[in-house]
Design a protein around this motif. Structure first.
Motif, PDB file in Angstrom:
ATOM      1  N   LEU A  59       0.751  -1.145   0.018  1.00 31.76           N
ATOM      2  CA  LEU A  59      -0.028   0.109  -0.035  1.00 31.76           C
ATOM      3  C   LEU A  59       0.952   1.132  -0.002  1.00 31.76           C
ATOM      4  O   LEU A  59       0.706   1.891  -0.726  1.00 31.76           O
ATOM      5  CB  LEU A  59      -0.890  -0.071   1.019  1.00 31.76           C
ATOM      6  N   LEU A  60       2.040   1.415   0.864  1.00 28.72           N
ATOM      7  CA  LEU A  60       2.939   2.464   0.844  1.00 28.72           C
ATOM      8  C   LEU A  60       3.497   2.673  -0.412  1.00 28.72           C
ATOM      9  O   LEU A  60       3.621   3.743  -1.005  1.00 28.72           O
ATOM     10  CB  LEU A  60       3.667   2.213   2.145  1.00 28.72           C
ATOM     11  N   GLY A  61       3.962   1.257  -1.086  1.00 30.42           N
ATOM     12  CA  GLY A  61       4.776   1.456  -2.259  1.00 30.42           C
ATOM     13  C   GLY A  61       3.970   2.019  -3.551  1.00 30.42           C
ATOM     14  O   GLY A  61       4.410   2.774  -4.300  1.00 30.42           O
ATOM     15  N   GLY A  62       2.647   1.608  -3.365  1.00 32.94           N
ATOM     16  CA  GLY A  62       1.640   1.880  -4.491  1.00 32.94           C
ATOM     17  C   GLY A  62       1.484   3.474  -4.275  1.00 32.94           C
ATOM     18  O   GLY A  62       1.362   4.072  -5.304  1.00 32.94           O
ATOM     19  N   ALA A  63       1.236   3.837  -2.824  1.00 30.24           N
ATOM     20  CA  ALA A  63       0.755   5.190  -2.707  1.00 30.24           C
ATOM     21  C   ALA A  63       2.211   6.209  -3.187  1.00 30.24           C
ATOM     22  O   ALA A  63       1.726   7.003  -3.870  1.00 30.24           O
ATOM     23  CB  ALA A  63       0.508   5.537  -1.453  1.00 30.24           C
ATOM     24  N   LEU A  64       3.463   5.701  -2.907  1.00 34.06           N
ATOM     25  CA  LEU A  64       4.394   6.447  -3.298  1.00 34.06           C
ATOM     26  C   LEU A  64       4.605   6.518  -4.964  1.00 34.06           C
ATOM     27  O   LEU A  64       4.912   7.651  -5.583  1.00 34.06           O
ATOM     28  CB  LEU A  64       5.722   6.085  -2.704  1.00 34.06           C
ATOM     29  N   ALA A  71      -5.252   9.291  -6.138  1.00 41.51           N
ATOM     30  CA  ALA A  71      -4.899   7.709  -5.901  1.00 41.51           C
ATOM     31  C   ALA A  71      -3.833   7.604  -4.711  1.00 41.51           C
ATOM     32  O   ALA A  71      -3.987   6.754  -3.962  1.00 41.51           O
ATOM     33  CB  ALA A  71      -4.508   7.180  -6.915  1.00 41.51           C
ATOM     34  N   TYR A  72      -2.763   8.593  -4.579  1.00 39.18           N
ATOM     35  CA  TYR A  72      -1.951   8.453  -3.506  1.00 39.18           C
ATOM     36  C   TYR A  72      -2.464   8.596  -2.109  1.00 39.18           C
ATOM     37  O   TYR A  72      -2.216   7.904  -1.205  1.00 39.18           O
ATOM     38  CB  TYR A  72      -1.061   9.690  -3.727  1.00 39.18           C
ATOM     39  N   PHE A  73      -3.443   9.645  -1.928  1.00 37.94           N
ATOM     40  CA  PHE A  73      -4.197   9.764  -0.704  1.00 37.94           C
ATOM     41  C   PHE A  73      -5.145   8.727  -0.277  1.00 37.94           C
ATOM     42  O   PHE A  73      -5.267   8.105   0.742  1.00 37.94           O
ATOM     43  CB  PHE A  73      -4.914  11.095  -0.739  1.00 37.94           C
TER      44      PHE A  73
END
Length: 578
Positions: free
Chosen positions: A175-180, A197-199
């Motif tokens: 999830l964090l990798g996808g957000a970044l 999408a990041y948020f």
């Protein structure tokens, strides 16, 4: 069809040339997107990670550690319908938010309460992250690097093993990798949708691991903007619509949990966030270590790809502005988590998993930029990595046997040095870009039998590391309807027993730190005093699971007569003779 695709890739590779500074350039009329977005790259970026992450999910029982705790919480959610306040062995457990439990419960509703269903969430989330790395790189004109990064993340042996375990960190990393990645894509493409999408993904990460997700995401993005000297970029971190979306998705559960569970706010926000970071959390059930604790673990996390870090000592540089920006972002996404977790007093071996995707992407950009030329550094790194894969294969083949002696270690070290030297020469002898790509893929392929051997070795230790055989002894007893109890120890000894029995198991005189909050808040029938157990024993036949080292202590409490015992490794099941 495959031969046609290979031929096309080889012919395309011949149209590459090398600049004087060693970086890749594309021949006129051939854009990076045409070369790099082929079907073959997509297949490799999907199939290789799919094997490493999905193979053997049901190969060994759930283990009596955090894996047993989290799987049991999800099973109880599904059985009781209590989805707001997670319950462990019948009592509230609010150390973590519930997203992981929800997803595991969903998986169990489809596949049943099995190790496969419990572990599928970790594996699929990491597989999705690998796909996200490839898609991101392809959109920015370097699918070759995306393919390399995807394969490196999944085939990094410690990463593959962690993805085979029920933990919070694989899903957090995804999830964090996808957000970044969404943040970086939005920054490069000026995409409003990507920023939203990041948020959204960041909100899901908060629902999965709490406030640490905010720290890691905002900290990494903030360091990146400092690296870029971009004052205007800060508006992306404080976008009003994005922050509203973050609150809408992540805040509601925290409000609902505080409303339903007394003591939630103090325990969750203060004890589990602030005091954990400061090393003052109660109970003290986490690891401690020096400030350099994570440096060797980050190196270990990348095996067998660790030698490629040598390429970062003398980088070739990235002439393309987008690639320079990507490299800067990767540096920030590795540096901030490393500093943050190093300063934290609560440490765990797998926390730096969150930095592996950024580090793999950084290495992939650097390594693929050297493929077209005769680069001695790249050849040496490949030789060392291939040698590591071979050594890991030898070590895995001996798993469960006697430990290596000094002579064997010395011989293995000499063999490693020789293989690394020969491997470097072999890599330099490869003439085509396509052959070098296959050589990189070969390092990952060598890791496949390593994974299979280690999973087999873990299964062989199931009698010691899992309570599955304890559950079988109880269920196969002539009187399986007996009331079942655990004496004192829960996590690390009997945490999978409720899962395999399919019901909660009361704990006598609990010494469990994970049940401590729940036993105080709502003990119900789960947390029993010795006196309460002795009164219950008078009413019905019982079975008690006891750690072998506590057998004398237990018999001193209940009396030595009238008990039958069955052993499994270092665990005993006592049946009263009635």
């Amino acid at each position: 069809m495959l031969r046609k695709l290979f031929s096309r890739a080889v012919s395309a590779s011949q149209r590459w040339r090398t600049r004087s500074d060693g970086t890749l350039a594309v021949a006129p009329g051939l854009g990076m997107e045409l070369v790099g977005s082929g079907t073959l790259y997509a297949l490799v970026a999907l199939l290789v990670p799919a094997f490493f992450l999905l193979y053997g999910l049901n190969a060994f029982p759930l283990r009596d550690n955090n894996e047993g705790l989290y799987a049991e919480i999800a099973r109880e959610m599904l059985a009781t319908g209590q989805y707001i306040i997670p319950h462990l062995n019948g009592v509230p457990y609010i150390e973590k938010p519930p997203l992981l439990y929800w997803l595991i419960a969903l998986s169990m509703s489809v596949f049943g309460p099995t190790p496969f269903a419990a572990r599928l969430v970790s594996a699929v989330s990491m597989l999705a992250l690998c796909g996200g790395l490839f898609v991101f790189c392809r959109r920015h004109g370097n699918a070759r690097a995306g393919c390399c990064a995807s394969v490196a993340v999944a085939s990094a042996f410690p990463v593959a093993l962690v993805a085979h375990v029920v933990l919070f960190d694989p899903l957090l990393t995804a999830l964090l990798g996808g957000a970044l990645l969404c943040f970086l894509h939005g920054y490069l493409a000026r995409s409003r949708k990507a920023h939203l999408a990041y948020f959204f993904l960041l909100a899901l990460a908060v629902l999965e691991k709490g406030g640490v997700a905010l720290m890691l995401a905002w900290g990494s993005a903030g360091v990146f903007l400092l690296f870029m000297h971009d004052r205007s970029g800060w508006r992306y971190l404080f976008d009003r619509t994005g922050l509203a979306l973050l609150l809408l998705v992540a805040a509601w559960w925290h409000v609902a949990a505080a409303w339903q569970q007394d003591g939630f706010s103090r325990f969750y926000f203060v004890n589990e966030h602030l005091l954990r970071f400061l090393g003052q959390r109660l109970p003290d059930d986490y690891h401690h270590g020096p400030i350099w604790f994570y440096l060797p673990r980050l190196l270990f996390m990348l095996l067998p790809w660790t030698p490629f870090l040598l390429l970062l000592v003398r980088p070739i540089g990235a002439p393309d502005p987008a690639n320079r920006t990507i490299v800067r972002f990767c540096q920030a996404a590795v540096l901030f988590p490393l500093v943050f977790f190093s300063l934290s007093q609560a440490k765990a071996d797998y926390y730096m998993l969150v930095s592996v995707p950024a580090l793999a992407l950084w290495l992939a950009v650097e390594a693929t930029g050297r493929l077209a030329g005769s680069d001695r550094g790249l050849a040496l790194c490949w030789g060392m990595s291939a040698a590591f894969a071979v050594v890991m294969l030898v070590a895995a083949s001996r798993a469960g046997q006697h430990e290596l002696g000094l002579v064997e270690v010395a011989m293995l070290s000499l063999a490693y040095a020789a293989f690394a030297t020969v491997g470097a020469r072999l890599f330099r002898s490869l003439q085509s870009l396509h052959a070098r790509e296959l050589a990189l893929l070969g390092v990952a392929v060598l890791g496949a039998p390593v994974l299979a051997l280690v999973l087999r070795a873990v299964d062989a230790r199931a009698g010691r590391d899992s309570s599955i055989y304890v559950a079988r002894i109880i269920l196969e007893h002539p009187q399986p309807e007996r009331a079942v109890f655990i004496y004192r120890d829960f996590e690390d000894v009997f945490s999978t027993l409720p899962f395999y029995l399919g019901r909660t198991v009361p704990v006598i005189d609990s010494a469990s730190r994970d049940l401590q909050f729940g036993c105080r808040a709502a003990p119900a029938a789960t947390c029993l005093s010795p006196g309460e157990f002795l009164r219950l024993r008078e009413k019905q036949p019982v079975a008690v699971a006891v750690k072998a080292s506590r057998a004398n202590e237990f018999l001193a409490l209940v009396g030595e007569r009238g008990w039958q015992a069955e052993w499994v490794a270092d665990k005993i099941v006592f049946f009263d003779s009635r």
